[in-house]
Design a protein around this motif. Structure first.
Motif, PDB file in Angstrom:
ATOM      1  N   ALA A  64      10.544   4.043  -2.434  1.00 14.48           N
ATOM      2  CA  ALA A  64      10.601   3.924  -3.882  1.00 14.48           C
ATOM      3  C   ALA A  64       9.407   4.628  -4.520  1.00 14.48           C
ATOM      4  O   ALA A  64       8.305   4.659  -3.957  1.00 14.48           O
ATOM      5  CB  ALA A  64      10.629   2.457  -4.298  1.00 14.48           C
ATOM      6  N   LYS A  65       9.631   5.205  -5.701  1.00 19.91           N
ATOM      7  CA  LYS A  65       8.560   5.899  -6.398  1.00 19.91           C
ATOM      8  C   LYS A  65       7.434   4.932  -6.742  1.00 19.91           C
ATOM      9  O   LYS A  65       7.675   3.875  -7.307  1.00 19.91           O
ATOM     10  CB  LYS A  65       9.113   6.535  -7.674  1.00 19.91           C
ATOM     11  N   GLY A  66       6.232   5.285  -6.381  1.00 24.59           N
ATOM     12  CA  GLY A  66       5.086   4.428  -6.632  1.00 24.59           C
ATOM     13  C   GLY A  66       4.841   3.388  -5.568  1.00 24.59           C
ATOM     14  O   GLY A  66       3.845   2.674  -5.615  1.00 24.59           O
ATOM     15  N   GLY A  67       5.755   3.273  -4.599  1.00 26.62           N
ATOM     16  CA  GLY A  67       5.585   2.313  -3.521  1.00 26.62           C
ATOM     17  C   GLY A  67       6.010   0.918  -3.935  1.00 26.62           C
ATOM     18  O   GLY A  67       6.429   0.675  -5.069  1.00 26.62           O
ATOM     19  N   PRO A  68       5.900  -0.030  -3.020  1.00 28.96           N
ATOM     20  CA  PRO A  68       6.270  -1.424  -3.326  1.00 28.96           C
ATOM     21  C   PRO A  68       5.410  -1.954  -4.481  1.00 28.96           C
ATOM     22  O   PRO A  68       4.194  -1.792  -4.483  1.00 28.96           O
ATOM     23  CB  PRO A  68       5.981  -2.172  -2.023  1.00 28.96           C
TER      24      PRO A  68
END
Length: 877
Positions: free
Chosen positions: A645-649
């Motif tokens: 996912a964009k930006g990480g968890p």
């Protein structure tokens, strides 16, 4: 005298001869935090106004006072220090963030326990007890400090001091509590957050009717007294090679749970550092290798091996049963918790500014007397039995009267310069200075025409904070005061903060502000390097005495005292406790995250603590709380845990009016986000936020209407929004990716009309939660009236009792609806039994709702009797 002390004194003497400013103070890096007021903006009630700016050249127009002591000159500013570019001391951050002496299963009792770090404690001891060694300035750099260049007609800039003129803000995460949210819940300033395990009402009750919170107080110091003192528990002392003297307290307590008896272990681990590990761990959450099959439970040795695996246990010995052990531990833990304060008050007449001038004012003028009457009550010292602040209560050698008051839990005795003995023809007035010169906090009262104050005019090692109060139009109906504050540069900013150019009318509200400011000033000063070093040395002596003189020969791993289950090898490291058991703990569970503002900004390495009562974010570099909210104010969350996912968890936590704070973790720690969500599901009323992108209808309308606070008040039947899942009563928190609370009505309407796509993030609140929100607003309006209405204490006590009863009913109702139903669905597999339980629950909830409505009706009736204003009451209803 040791060598370090001699060097420090020598440095001060050289510096004093060179500049004649204040003694050299070590710098401690700190990051300001957001301040908040209880319920309302008290400055609206105070009637504060903005004052016009002073004309240019104001200071040049001032003439030197008459007398043999000239007015202190305004310090020259370096070229880089202008009015618009104020200097800031460079902050040297450590290579690694501090904090982290914790395990996931351990529930922390308070904020400072989360920051406990065994490695840091050992490192500080190796450095000779200097905490935060990387933040201490070099001597030559300290000598070059020229102040902050911030001054006005009340206060001048001074080397090694930082001035507060009004309008200051403390940075942090989350929305600043401005006038738009005055009605909201009992939000605490970040610096006022301490205990995390207990309900906030316990602290609000101590606060009373005051608008201000006590900050920088270690309220968790009561932990031993509340859960250990005079109760069955065990203590262990020892001399560790790395840590020095240490002391540990254990207590096993039985708690009722849905599955039967449950055991909880409370632990306190003390070193010479001022941060103490305080908290608890559920027996079910301890790895099974540490379990014990006998009724004794888990041994202290096994618990320490799990909670503090790096600790050397061989030095620990069981404490003796002497009563002095528990009394000394109590005194040791509450060492920094003092509810008696002494505050100096100096009187400055027109044309005065120096220490000698103020000390030689033999008597007070009418403006000063008026101020003292507002501040406290005059008491006769002879025979005085309450807190006396080193004043003589037998022979009148320190004067016949003094000024005394109480504020919240504190006793305050003022050392008033004109009430202390006056010696004729004595310029220094040592009988006055021996008291005021040893006070950490000093109030400087200025009559109209007094010259600007500077700390350079004061020769003292102990006066670290000066609160300057200048009176205008004294002894009239229009009397008001202006305030400025200066503090030693290693003292963090403290509240309550005030607007720039604020004018404080003479009122009880101003008295509350001033007393809260003085108490918070001393609490903040105790965090400075000088006072922290003194407290550390005292603490070390206490611990050393216990470790050397009050121990038995029984080691902590004695098989006779604690029979242990024999297990081989490292099998204990592979076995786990009951999965998720720690999520039911009352204390704060901790996760390492990065926190950001909802609308972006730099990521701060933080420790996220979620207890049964509070959610806090603590910045790991500065060790300061940068965000806090009550669990009851959490309305929902949005989690992203998918790989790639964009930006990480990440996790957005929505609270109060729909504000949000965002946390992120590395890709490898995505499971942490899931654990935080599980914890929030158990301790809050919130739910998972939903996102929809509804189409407009044939005439370009979105098909729904929102209130100012984001509640969906009207929903067109069979529209796209309804088909996508939007419901009447849902609370919109984001509109087209922007926080709704930050958008004006015009901006909302424009987005709904013209945005290419209407993207909505909303949470569906239960009826119970909506009822709580409305009741919060009702109580806020009552609190505003309480500041203006002429009501007796008995009448307001009646309203308070009704409000408390209503709160209790709402809390019980909320717990049953939000917590009991999911548990029933999980634990009851038999459908018939489940239906019966749900029906019983509904009936009980109906009864509670009826009781709560009756209570609120009584509350409204009492209000109508007190204030028969129809328009106001119709709004409240």
């Amino acid at each position: 005298m040791d060598k370090c002390t001699m060097q420090s004194d020598d440095l001060f003497i050289r510096k004093f001869r060179r500049q004649s400013p204040r003694p050299n103070l070590a710098a401690v890096s700190f990051d300001p935090n957001p301040n908040a007021m209880r319920f309302k903006d008290p400055f609206l009630l105070l009637g504060l106004q903005e004052t016009p700016p002073e004309p240019d050249g104001f200071f040049r127009a001032l003439s030197a006072p008459a007398g043999d002591t000239p007015k202190p000159a305004k310090p020259p500013k370096p070229e880089s220090l202008g009015k618009k570019a104020k200097p800031t001391s460079p902050q040297i951050l450590p290579e690694q963030p501090v904090g982290g002496g914790w395990v996931r299963n351990f529930a922390h009792y308070d904020v400072q326990s989360i920051l406990f770090d065994l490695t840091e404690a050992a490192t500080n001891r190796d450095r000779g007890g200097t905490a935060g060694g990387s933040n201490v300035e070099e001597p030559e750099q300290a000598l070059l400090d020229e102040g902050d260049g911030n001054d006005n007609d009340l206060l001048l800039s001074c080397p090694h001091f930082r001035n507060e003129m009004g309008g200051e803000e403390r940075a942090g995460l989350g929305m600043a509590r401005g006038a738009g949210g005055r009605w909201r819940s009992l939000q605490s300033p970040n610096d006022a957050v301490s205990v995390l395990e207990e309900p906030r009402e316990s602290h609000i009750q101590q606060q009373g009717k005051s608008n201000y919170f006590i900050e920088h107080a270690d309220l968790g110091a009561r932990y031993y007294h509340k859960y250990f003192y005079m109760k069955d528990h065990q203590n262990f002392f020892g001399m560790d090679e790395r840590l020095g003297p240490v002391a540990i307290s254990f207590r096993r307590e039985e708690k009722e749970a849905s599955s039967g008896a449950q055991y909880n272990y409370r632990i306190i681990f003390r070193t010479t550092e001022l941060k103490t590990l305080r908290g608890s761990i559920l027996e079910e959450s301890v790895p099974s290798a540490a379990r014990h099959t006998t009724p004794r439970g888990i041994s202290p040795k096994r618990l320490l091996e799990f909670i503090l695996p790096d600790l050397n246990l061989h030095c620990l010995r069981l404490a003796s049963t002497s009563p002095k052990v528990r009394d000394t531990l109590l005194k040791l833990d509450e060492q920094g918790l003092n509810f008696q304060r002494k505050v100096g008050v100096m009187y400055c007449r027109a044309g005065q500014s120096t220490e000698e001038d103020m000390y030689n004012n033999e008597s007070a003028g009418p403006a000063f007397d008026e101020f003292l009457d507002l501040l406290g009550e005059r008491v006769r010292l002879k025979g005085w039995e309450k807190y006396r602040a080193q004043l003589d209560t037998k022979t009148d050698s320190t004067g016949t009267h003094s000024l005394y008051t109480r504020y919240q839990d504190y006793e305050i005795m003022f050392h008033v310069s004109t009430m202390l003995p006056y010696t004729a023809n004595n310029r220094q007035q040592l009988l006055r200075k021996r008291h005021i010169g040893n006070d950490i906090v000093t109030i400087v009262f200025q009559e109209p025409g007094a010259l600007p104050f500077t700390p350079k005019a004061i020769r003292s090692h102990f006066q670290h904070v000066f609160i300057i109060v200048q009176v205008h139009e004294p002894c009239t109906e229009n009397t008001y005061y202006r305030v400025a504050v200066t503090r030693s540069k290693d003292i963090p900013l403290f509240g309550p903060l005030f607007p720039k150019g604020a004018r404080f009318p003479r009122s009880l509200a101003f008295r509350d502000f001033l007393l809260a400011k003085a108490i918070n000033a001393e609490n903040a000063a105790e965090k400075s390097e000088k006072f922290r070093s003194m407290a550390t040395r005292t603490r070390q002596e206490y611990l050393k005495d216990l470790a050397e003189n009050y121990v038995t020969t029984t080691p902590i791993d004695s098989s006779t005292k604690f029979p242990l289950l024999s297990l081989g090898g490292k099998r204990k490291d592979k076995l786990k406790g009951a999965k998720g058991a720690e999520l039911h703990s009352a204390g704060a569970l901790v996760w390492a995250v990065c926190g950001t503002q909802e609308n972006g900004g730099p990521k701060l390495p933080c420790l996220l603590g979620v207890s049964a009562e509070s959610v806090v974010l603590i910045e790991r570099y500065t060790k300061r709380v940068v965000f806090n909210c009550s669990c009851r104010d959490v309305i929902g969350w949005k989690a992203v845990t998918e790989a790639g996912a964009k930006g990480g968890p990440c996790l957005d936590i929505f609270y109060e009016r729909g504000e949000a704070v965002s946390i992120t973790v590395p890709e490898s720690q995505a499971e942490d986000i899931k654990e935080v969500v599980q914890r929030l599901e158990l301790v809050t009323r919130g739910c998972e936020a939903r996102e929809v992108t509804p189409l407009r209808d044939s005439v370009g309308q979105p098909g729904f209407l929102m209130s100012e606070e984001g509640f969906v008040t009207d929903l067109q039947r069979f529209c796209y929004a309804e088909s996508d899942g939007l419901q009447k009563g849902a609370r919109v928190v984001r509109l087209c990716g922007q926080p709704l609370v930050h958008l004006s009505q015009e901006e909302r309407s424009r987005l709904l009309r013209t945005a290419p796509k209407i993207h909505i993030t909303f949470v569906i609140l239960s009826i119970v939660y909506l009822y709580v929100i409305l009741t919060d607003r009702y109580f806020f309006n009552l609190s505003v009236l309480s500041e203006t209405a002429d009501s007796s204490e008995e009448e307001w006590q009646s309203i308070s009792d009704l409000a408390t009863a209503c709160r209790s009913i709402l809390e019980a109702l909320s717990r049953e609806v939000v917590l009991c139903v999911p548990l029933l669905r999980q634990e009851k597999e038999d459908k018939a039994v489940l239906q019966a339980e749900v029906q019983s629950l509904r009936q009980n909830n109906q009864r509670l709702q009826e009781e709560s409505q009756t209570t609120v009706a009584r509350l409204i009736k009492v209000t109508e009797l007190l204030w028969p204003t129809k328009n106001l009451l119709s709004n409240l209803k």
